[in-house]
Design an enzyme around this catalytic site. Structure first.
Site, PDB file in Angstrom:
ATOM      1  N   ASP A 134     -52.396  45.660  48.856  1.00 37.32           N
ATOM      2  CA  ASP A 134     -51.145  46.240  48.599  1.00 37.32           C
ATOM      3  C   ASP A 134     -51.273  48.003  48.361  1.00 37.32           C
ATOM      4  OD1 ASP A 134     -48.347  46.493  47.725  1.00 37.32           O
ATOM      5  OD2 ASP A 134     -48.598  44.443  47.191  1.00 37.32           O
ATOM      6  N   GLU A 165     -42.880  47.382  53.793  1.00 36.67           N
ATOM      7  CA  GLU A 165     -41.876  46.837  53.063  1.00 36.67           C
ATOM      8  C   GLU A 165     -40.856  47.901  53.237  1.00 36.67           C
ATOM      9  OE1 GLU A 165     -40.360  45.320  48.600  1.00 36.67           O
ATOM     10  OE2 GLU A 165     -41.690  47.045  48.746  1.00 36.67           O
ATOM     11  N   HIS A 193     -43.282  37.685  45.975  1.00 35.68           N
ATOM     12  CA  HIS A 193     -43.317  37.627  44.524  1.00 35.68           C
ATOM     13  C   HIS A 193     -42.126  38.092  44.152  1.00 35.68           C
ATOM     14  CE1 HIS A 193     -43.995  41.575  45.938  1.00 35.68           C
ATOM     15  NE2 HIS A 193     -44.127  42.162  44.763  1.00 35.68           N
ATOM     16  N   ASP A 194     -41.263  38.791  44.679  1.00 40.71           N
ATOM     17  CA  ASP A 194     -39.850  39.388  44.057  1.00 40.71           C
ATOM     18  C   ASP A 194     -38.719  38.362  44.278  1.00 40.71           C
ATOM     19  OD1 ASP A 194     -41.254  42.049  43.704  1.00 40.71           O
ATOM     20  OD2 ASP A 194     -40.612  42.793  45.409  1.00 40.71           O
ATOM     21  N   ASP A 249     -46.145  49.035  49.984  1.00 44.94           N
ATOM     22  CA  ASP A 249     -45.063  49.136  49.007  1.00 44.94           C
ATOM     23  C   ASP A 249     -43.806  50.124  49.226  1.00 44.94           C
ATOM     24  OD1 ASP A 249     -44.128  47.414  46.479  1.00 44.94           O
ATOM     25  OD2 ASP A 249     -44.212  49.546  45.544  1.00 44.94           O
TER      26      ASP A 249
HETATM   27  O1  ISL Z   1     -37.169  42.892  43.573  1.00 44.67           O
HETATM   28  C1  ISL Z   1     -36.494  43.379  43.918  1.00 44.67           C
HETATM   29  C2  ISL Z   1     -35.012  42.924  43.573  1.00 44.67           C
HETATM   30  O2  ISL Z   1     -35.173  41.831  42.800  1.00 44.67           O
HETATM   31  C3  ISL Z   1     -36.340  44.589  44.613  1.00 44.67           C
HETATM   32  O3  ISL Z   1     -35.515  45.627  44.171  1.00 44.67           O
HETATM   33  C4  ISL Z   1     -37.774  45.218  44.574  1.00 44.67           C
HETATM   34  O4  ISL Z   1     -38.041  46.155  43.541  1.00 44.67           O
HETATM   35  C5  ISL Z   1     -38.021  45.897  45.801  1.00 44.67           C
HETATM   36  O5  ISL Z   1     -37.956  44.868  46.722  1.00 44.67           O
HETATM   37  C6  ISL Z   1     -39.444  46.764  45.816  1.00 44.67           C
HETATM   38  O6  ISL Z   1     -40.326  45.931  45.638  1.00 44.67           O
HETATM   39  C7  ISL Z   1     -41.807  46.301  45.390  1.00 44.67           C
HETATM   40  O7  ISL Z   1     -41.905  47.628  44.847  1.00 44.67           O
HETATM   41  C8  ISL Z   1     -41.583  47.577  43.263  1.00 44.67           C
HETATM   42  C9  ISL Z   1     -42.359  46.142  42.539  1.00 44.67           C
HETATM   43  O8  ISL Z   1     -41.811  46.017  41.535  1.00 44.67           O
HETATM   44  C10 ISL Z   1     -41.948  44.893  43.541  1.00 44.67           C
HETATM   45  O9  ISL Z   1     -42.838  44.079  42.911  1.00 44.67           O
HETATM   46  C11 ISL Z   1     -42.553  45.499  44.938  1.00 44.67           C
HETATM   47  O10 ISL Z   1     -42.625  44.232  45.930  1.00 44.67           O
HETATM   48  C12 ISL Z   1     -41.948  48.672  42.844  1.00 44.67           C
HETATM   49  O11 ISL Z   1     -43.148  49.038  42.944  1.00 44.67           O
END
Ligand code: ISL
Ligand code: CA
Length: 572
Positions: free
Chosen positions: A98, A258, A320-321, A200
């Site tokens: 990541d 992403e 994971h989100d 990310d």
């Molecule tokens: O998870 C979300 C909504 O529930 C999204 O807003 C998420 O924060 C967004 O997809 C970005 O995600 C990524 O960056 C974030 C981190 O918290 C997430 O785990 C990651 O996948 C910040 O680094």
């Protein structure tokens, strides 16, 4: 079509904190992952994507990095990582890391230095601004994790920008020294032998020029903070082209960005073969809108048409989100097994690189904790905190539970035993109580389990490149619960029929598929061996058929009329 290892890959995401704990401290770790490599190669995935394992104070579980070239103490050491890489490679598994470079942790030495004084040489590595009139934040942007996206630094009287938590200050990508530092770090990991990066929120690194206020929705009680123009700003493609020139093009590696806030056309701009930016992207249209079944089909069709011959697609329904895919797109009650198998059939036969998330291979479900004390995610905790003075705990939990990120983060369910076989200690987050029934050990024993279905599909996909490189076209109805499509190459052709519902359906196949199609993979153990004009589909029935040599479909290969009829199915 140029063949490449990464186009053929199936990626399996590991959230290390919740995967396997080797030392009983309740936290998943790198030796824990190493101990599961044999399982992963038995399963048949090709690439492991590790959510962040770098040094981090864990405000956002590793997405707040304080040392890019260090390993988080709880997860192990760099020697453990090197061993993981070697052991994975020995088994033919690749590893992608990541890359979190929109922001760092506020404990990263770069930020510590930046914050130390207005004249620090690293001041401009982050985004600092004077307060707005009355001492207010410089603009009205809302952080993803609630509240203002600006934090006041009392010592200097200036605010810094953080699109995520206040412990995740955004880097200033306009500063060439920042870019160089990131590129150097990327080279360092590539030279170590990693096989790529998942990037990310990479389309947030270019900020909207002038950082303008976002429009406030009309109404009686306007919110103080509103989401700003975070994604896809002008300049983003120049930054990624530079990253490609400086780093990416020098390695035969996989990249996946992403990318929020795009459609099929604007998504392609990030990955088009001729744009020299990224090789792949996660788009979230299907994950967010695809619960509506006809919409899912429409989106798959749209993305396929836009990408065909121009760029490489990917497909994912959870990470994971997000909520667990069987809870969102299937039925985690009575039809859990059948619907999880249908989803697997879709993911592993649809066009694009499948990204699987740990636990989906056994049909893990959302969790429903009764108390906020059992939740761990900063996004959930902040939202709860903002509302608890005005609303009841039960009401807030009822609203937040289904969509919350912790659904995906409960520990991996290895056994029915205490701690789900994840840890011999107290897991950092409670295990889902349904691990007594849903776990790897039990699933391995049962040839009709979700796990075996994944394993069989993975082996089948590997043996049949049509499922990777073949054309895709939707077959039959665009409405109704049945989603059918064909994947066809020069030598063979596959027909996939998915009854995306708990209702049995009488399904009539277009004539050209009515004969000569034999079932190769089915979600029910008692599937009919041959396709026929009329099929009685059971709830969540999923079946892959192969055209036999001599079938009408293959005889038509190259026949213009047949082809255009097929294509129009996909476009309708
Ligand atoms: O998870 C979300 C909504 O529930 C999204 O807003 C998420 O924060 C967004 O997809 C970005 O995600 C990524 O960056 C974030 C981190 O918290 C997430 O785990 C990651 O996948 C910040 O680094
Ligand atoms: Ca541990």
């Amino acid at each position: 079509m140029e063949r490449s290892w990464w186009k053929e890959a199936v990626v399996y995401q590991i959230y290390p904190r919740s995967y396997a704990d080797s030392n009983g401290d309740g936290i998943g770790d790198i030796p824990g992952i190493i101990a599961k490599l044999d399982y992963l190669s038995w399963l048949g995935v090709d690439v492991l994507w590790l959510s962040p394992i770098y040094r981090s104070p864990n405000d956002d579980n590793g997405y707040d990095i304080s040392g890019y070239q260090d390993i988080m103490g709880e997860f192990g050491t760099m020697a453990d990582f090197d061993r993981l890489l070697t052991e994975a490679h020995k088994r033919g598994l690749k590893i992608i890391m990541d890359l979190v470079v929109n922001h760092t942790s506020d404990e990263h030495p770069w930020f510590v230095e930046s914050r130390s004084s207005k004249s620090s040489p690293k001041r401009d590595w982050y985004i600092w601004r004077q307060p707005h009139s009355g001492g207010k934040p410089p603009n009205n942007w809302l952080s993803h994790f609630s509240g203002s996206a600006w934090e006041l630094d009392a010592a200097s009287g200036e605010y810094y920008l953080h699109l995520f938590s206040r412990k995740q200050p955004d880097l200033n990508w306009e500063n060439p020294a920042v870019r160089k530092a990131v590129y150097d770090m990327m080279h360092w990991w590539y030279r170590k032998g990693i096989d790529g990066f998942r990037m990310d929120v990479i389309n947030m690194i270019a900020k909207a020029s002038g950082l303008p206020d976002a429009p406030v929705p009309p109404g009686p009680n306007p919110p103080e903070f509103v989401p700003g123009p975070y994604c896809n700003n002008p300049g983003i493609h120049d930054l990624l082209k530079e990253m490609n020139r400086e780093v990416l093009r020098h390695y035969d590696a996989m990249t996946v960005g992403e990318i929020h806030g795009v459609n099929a056309v604007t998504g392609l701009e990030y990955v088009a073969y001729d744009s020299a930016e990224l090789k792949g992207l996660f788009q979230f249209n299907i994950m967010y809108e695809g619960k509506d079944q006809p919409r899912l089909r429409q989106l798959v069709n749209e993305w396929y048409q836009a990408f065909k011959g121009r760029g490489w697609n990917s497909i994912t329904l959870n990470n994971h989100d997000s909520p667990r895919e069987v809870s969102k797109f299937g039925d985690d009650g009575p039809w859990r097994v059948e619907s999880a198998k249908l989803i697997a059939t879709f993911l592993l036969t649809a066009p694009g690189i499948p990204y699987l998330y740990q636990g989906e291979e056994i049909g893990m479900t959302n969790v429903s904790f009764d108390s906020i004390d059992d939740y761990r995610d900063i996004e959930m905790l902040n939202r709860y905190r903002d509302r608890i003075a005005r609303e009841s705990a039960d009401k807030i939990l009822a609203e937040l539970r289904q969509g919350c990120r912790d659904n995906a983060r409960t520990p991996m369910q290895w056994t029915a035993g205490p701690g789900a076989g994840f840890s011999t200690g107290t897991p950092w987050m409670k295990v889902n109580p349904n691990h007594s029934a849903i776990n790897v050990e039990a699933a391995k024993e049962d040839q009709n389990s979700v796990l075996w279905h994944y394993k069989n599909l993975l082996a089948f996909r590997k043996a049949n490149p049509e499922l990777v490189y073949g054309d895709y076209c939707q077959v039959g109805d665009t409405e109704g619960p049945v989603y059918a499509y064909e994947r066809s190459g020069e030598k063979s052709s596959y027909l996939v029929i998915l009854n995306w519902s708990a209702q049995p359906v009488d399904y009539v196949l277009p004539d050209r598929f009515a004969k000569g199609y034999s079932c190769v993979i089915a979600s029910y153990p008692t599937a009919k061996p041959q396709a026929s004009k009329r099929l009685v589909l059971r709830p969540w029935d999923a079946c892959v058929y192969r055209a036999q040599a001599g079938s009408s479909r293959l005889d038509q290969a190259g026949n213009e009329e047949g082809r255009s009829r097929n294509d129009s199915d996909g476009n309708r």
